[in-house]
Design an enzyme around this catalytic site. Sequence first.
Site, PDB file in Angstrom:
ATOM      1  N   ASP A 319       0.841  -1.184   0.000  1.00 26.15           N
ATOM      2  CA  ASP A 319       0.000   0.000   0.000  1.00 26.15           C
ATOM      3  C   ASP A 319       0.884   1.243   0.000  1.00 26.15           C
ATOM      4  O   ASP A 319       1.949   1.254   0.627  1.00 26.15           O
ATOM      5  CB  ASP A 319      -0.899  -0.009   1.233  1.00 26.15           C
ATOM      6  CG  ASP A 319      -1.947   1.086   1.161  1.00 26.15           C
ATOM      7  OD1 ASP A 319      -2.563   1.233   0.098  1.00 26.15           O
ATOM      8  OD2 ASP A 319      -2.135   1.782   2.168  1.00 26.15           O
ATOM      9  N   ASP A 356      -0.447  25.007  14.347  1.00 26.45           N
ATOM     10  CA  ASP A 356      -1.178  23.999  13.578  1.00 26.45           C
ATOM     11  C   ASP A 356      -0.785  22.614  14.094  1.00 26.45           C
ATOM     12  O   ASP A 356       0.361  22.190  13.937  1.00 26.45           O
ATOM     13  CB  ASP A 356      -0.826  24.137  12.097  1.00 26.45           C
ATOM     14  CG  ASP A 356      -1.671  23.211  11.219  1.00 26.45           C
ATOM     15  OD1 ASP A 356      -2.342  22.312  11.770  1.00 26.45           O
ATOM     16  OD2 ASP A 356      -1.630  23.373   9.983  1.00 26.45           O
ATOM     17  N   GLU A 360       0.955  17.910   8.753  1.00 23.20           N
ATOM     18  CA  GLU A 360       1.354  18.764   7.643  1.00 23.20           C
ATOM     19  C   GLU A 360       1.861  20.113   8.158  1.00 23.20           C
ATOM     20  O   GLU A 360       2.876  20.644   7.688  1.00 23.20           O
ATOM     21  CB  GLU A 360       0.174  18.979   6.689  1.00 23.20           C
ATOM     22  CG  GLU A 360      -0.221  17.749   5.894  1.00 23.20           C
ATOM     23  CD  GLU A 360      -1.204  16.870   6.653  1.00 23.20           C
ATOM     24  OE1 GLU A 360      -1.445  17.151   7.850  1.00 23.20           O
ATOM     25  OE2 GLU A 360      -1.705  15.899   6.069  1.00 23.20           O
ATOM     26  N   PHE A 386      -7.597  26.706  11.385  1.00 25.12           N
ATOM     27  CA  PHE A 386      -8.182  26.299  10.102  1.00 25.12           C
ATOM     28  C   PHE A 386      -9.634  25.887  10.314  1.00 25.12           C
ATOM     29  O   PHE A 386      -9.968  25.218  11.292  1.00 25.12           O
ATOM     30  CB  PHE A 386      -7.390  25.123   9.527  1.00 25.12           C
ATOM     31  CG  PHE A 386      -7.956  24.589   8.240  1.00 25.12           C
ATOM     32  CD1 PHE A 386      -7.571  25.128   7.024  1.00 25.12           C
ATOM     33  CD2 PHE A 386      -8.886  23.557   8.238  1.00 25.12           C
ATOM     34  CE1 PHE A 386      -8.093  24.646   5.834  1.00 25.12           C
ATOM     35  CE2 PHE A 386      -9.411  23.057   7.056  1.00 25.12           C
ATOM     36  CZ  PHE A 386      -9.012  23.611   5.849  1.00 25.12           C
ATOM     37  N   GLN A 389     -14.846  26.340   6.541  1.00 25.29           N
ATOM     38  CA  GLN A 389     -15.461  27.472   5.829  1.00 25.29           C
ATOM     39  C   GLN A 389     -14.394  28.371   5.192  1.00 25.29           C
ATOM     40  O   GLN A 389     -14.495  28.751   4.011  1.00 25.29           O
ATOM     41  CB  GLN A 389     -16.328  28.298   6.795  1.00 25.29           C
ATOM     42  CG  GLN A 389     -17.612  27.602   7.246  1.00 25.29           C
ATOM     43  CD  GLN A 389     -17.334  26.487   8.254  1.00 25.29           C
ATOM     44  OE1 GLN A 389     -16.355  26.565   9.008  1.00 25.29           O
ATOM     45  NE2 GLN A 389     -18.177  25.464   8.249  1.00 25.29           N
ATOM     46  N   THR A 390     -13.365  28.708   5.960  1.00 22.48           N
ATOM     47  CA  THR A 390     -12.343  29.622   5.436  1.00 22.48           C
ATOM     48  C   THR A 390     -11.268  28.881   4.643  1.00 22.48           C
ATOM     49  O   THR A 390     -10.633  29.465   3.760  1.00 22.48           O
ATOM     50  CB  THR A 390     -11.664  30.381   6.583  1.00 22.48           C
ATOM     51  OG1 THR A 390     -10.974  29.451   7.428  1.00 22.48           O
ATOM     52  CG2 THR A 390     -12.699  31.138   7.409  1.00 22.48           C
ATOM     53  N   ARG A 391     -11.025  27.623   4.988  1.00 22.67           N
ATOM     54  CA  ARG A 391      -9.978  26.788   4.374  1.00 22.67           C
ATOM     55  C   ARG A 391      -8.601  27.450   4.496  1.00 22.67           C
ATOM     56  O   ARG A 391      -7.742  27.285   3.651  1.00 22.67           O
ATOM     57  CB  ARG A 391     -10.293  26.490   2.903  1.00 22.67           C
ATOM     58  CG  ARG A 391     -11.540  25.639   2.719  1.00 22.67           C
ATOM     59  CD  ARG A 391     -11.731  25.242   1.271  1.00 22.67           C
ATOM     60  NE  ARG A 391     -11.914  26.407   0.434  1.00 22.67           N
ATOM     61  CZ  ARG A 391     -11.581  26.457  -0.853  1.00 22.67           C
ATOM     62  NH1 ARG A 391     -11.041  25.401  -1.445  1.00 22.67           N
ATOM     63  NH2 ARG A 391     -11.781  27.548  -1.561  1.00 22.67           N
ATOM     64  N   SER A 393      -5.581  29.024   7.666  1.00 24.95           N
ATOM     65  CA  SER A 393      -5.174  29.246   9.050  1.00 24.95           C
ATOM     66  C   SER A 393      -4.132  30.350   9.032  1.00 24.95           C
ATOM     67  O   SER A 393      -3.604  30.694   7.979  1.00 24.95           O
ATOM     68  CB  SER A 393      -4.592  27.965   9.667  1.00 24.95           C
ATOM     69  OG  SER A 393      -3.417  27.565   8.978  1.00 24.95           O
ATOM     70  N   ASP A 542      -9.790  -4.607   3.146  1.00 28.03           N
ATOM     71  CA  ASP A 542      -8.612  -5.390   2.755  1.00 28.03           C
ATOM     72  C   ASP A 542      -8.790  -6.875   3.031  1.00 28.03           C
ATOM     73  O   ASP A 542      -7.973  -7.692   2.584  1.00 28.03           O
ATOM     74  CB  ASP A 542      -7.366  -4.906   3.521  1.00 28.03           C
ATOM     75  CG  ASP A 542      -6.933  -3.508   3.107  1.00 28.03           C
ATOM     76  OD1 ASP A 542      -7.042  -3.203   1.906  1.00 28.03           O
ATOM     77  OD2 ASP A 542      -6.497  -2.745   3.974  1.00 28.03           O
TER      78      ASP A 542
END
Length: 702
Positions: A319, A356, A360, A386, A389-391, A393, A542
């Site tokens: 995978d 954050d 990521e 984040f 709605q705003t997408r 941060s 799986d």
Amino acid sequence: MTAVTDRPTSSAPHRAQAGAFTPRQLWTSLPESFRKLNPRDMWHNPVMFIVEVGAALTTLLAIFQPSAFTWWITVWLWLTVLFATLAEAVAEGRGKAQAATLRKTRTMTLANRVLGYDEKTDASAEQARQESVASADLGLNDVVVVTAGELIPGDGDIVWGIASVDESAITGESAPVVRESGGDRSAVTGGTRVLSDRIVVKITSKPGETFVDRMIALVEGAARQKTPNEIALNILLASLTIIFVVVVLALGPTAGFAHAAPTVTVLVALLVCLIPTTIGALLSAIGIAGMDRLVQHNVLAMSGRAVEAAGDVSTLLLDKTGTITYGNRQAAEFRAVTGSDGDELIEAAAHASIADPTPEGQSVVALAQSLGHAQLGRVDGEVVPFTAQTRMSGVDYPDGSQVRKGAPSAVLAWVAESSTGAEFAEARADLESQVAHVSGLGGTPLAVAAKAADGSARLLGTIYLKDVVKTGLKERFADLRRMGIRTVMVTGDNPVTAAVIAREAGVDDVLAEATPEDKLALIRREQEGGHLVAMTGDGTNDAPALAQADVGVAMNTGTSAAKEAGNMVDLDSDPTKLIDIVTIGKQLLITRGALTTFSIANDVAKYFAIIPAMFVTAFPGMQALNIMRLHSPDSAILSAVIFNALVIIALIPLALRGVRYRPSLVSALLGRNLLIYGVGGIIAPFIGIKLIDLLVSLIPGF
């Protein structure tokens, strides 16, 4: 446009194998080896059963027709049988010792169970009420707190914290490992000890289904089932034994016509030296040791057949996410747009990511620090989290300035509210070009922008998030290719993204946009082509493919359906361990083949020791075959019997540790083993028997 890049690095921990053999294990296994001399147990090993019958027969002869020669032969025949049972007892003893230790931890370990655990309000469980309970009373999804010096009470996942854990009680590996919440190193095993810090663990196993229970059942339950390859080898050894029994029985009357009939003791000694006693004595230990090596890697095999099949695998399904790449996309590059400075972009992106908590976001900070921006501390401002709605941060600073990081369309709209003109249009075109380029590489672009205190906003650049291929995998895939194993990456990504990752990882083929039905169909096609297939999985989707695969490795953190469908369970939930499993399987087969070659090659030297000694009195010309110039017929026969016994004890460490395996094609491995263990199996007895004969010749009467 300027580009600032860096390649994220990591180093996968290497698990050294536990010591396979110590002299103390011989001593502690002796009682069990004597119990295994029971003929009802020996009957399952035809080769050694014949040796035991021969030892019993010479014992009677030594009692009723006593002679020093007969007594010496009798003693060493019994030692030959004992060494064979000792090899099996040592192999079994290591697992039983682990099981006994783990049984104590299961019954004696206390757990600090958290009452009413709420991950959102008190993730560290510092303020939560706790109660002390026996680990055996813990249920599925219970949450416990474990601090330094305490045993982890059950199998589970770390939901908060990071700690150094001693897993030697289970794996045999003395070096501690790091376990932390999130990612693919969060699984912990009951009976292991926390060495530092404090962790919160959610129990993922039901009572009676922990690793401890499985380990005890594996070692102390029903007798280990022999694999098809092992059964076939047993049949071959039994057939050779029958042939040599017939030859030896016919030899007595035939030699009688020439007035050179050997004694019964000599015939028994000849038979024992002719039949493949070395591999017959070690065969069971080799199989048990193969299972044990998997346990050392925290893999629980449901059958020996699965371990053996791993050695014959020719197609490996892997995978992408979590196996070939890290589980989360990571920042790999900062790209500044026209009119922006690279350092300014990095600072803004890092500040927008410090608060954050996502992998990521943390990777953005880590990349900035690796590029020399190490003074990133707490941001003096209001963190803007984040939202869907705003997408975006970011951070709102006290002086009124702002930075934002997020989806390119959202960031562009935020900047367009207060920016127009040629400069913005040029930066926007540059940003859109970067976004298209990153998307074409299969990555995820994030845009970064800043707004000054006067309200003027401008674009700074993009962050390239990518699936990062794990360090060292490309080299390991090259090793698999040299072994004749084809690697196939399976992913739900689109073909473009999949092709980029496959090229970087160095896999041989890729199955993109894969559904559970696609995986199952691919495995069946490979099997119809005569290939053995191995794969890993953790989800219910799986399960069909895991059940169809010849080697199905389910993750311990996966669903019950996946674990029931597979024939192995990885307790660390590390999908890349499938590569280690294949290596262990191949090492098992190579060890068995190498010692079989050595055992059969041994007989050549024994012929030159015993055959001339049997007939030299009646046929003096047979002395020409006594190329080792052994002292006398009796010393030659006894020396061969002694060597036959001692070589078993000498090879126990090799049988348990396994023959060293180097990735290469089967033909190359075969040639290497024939050279080392075939030629070596012929030479070693000539040297060994001659040295033993020199010592035997010092005994009065020889």
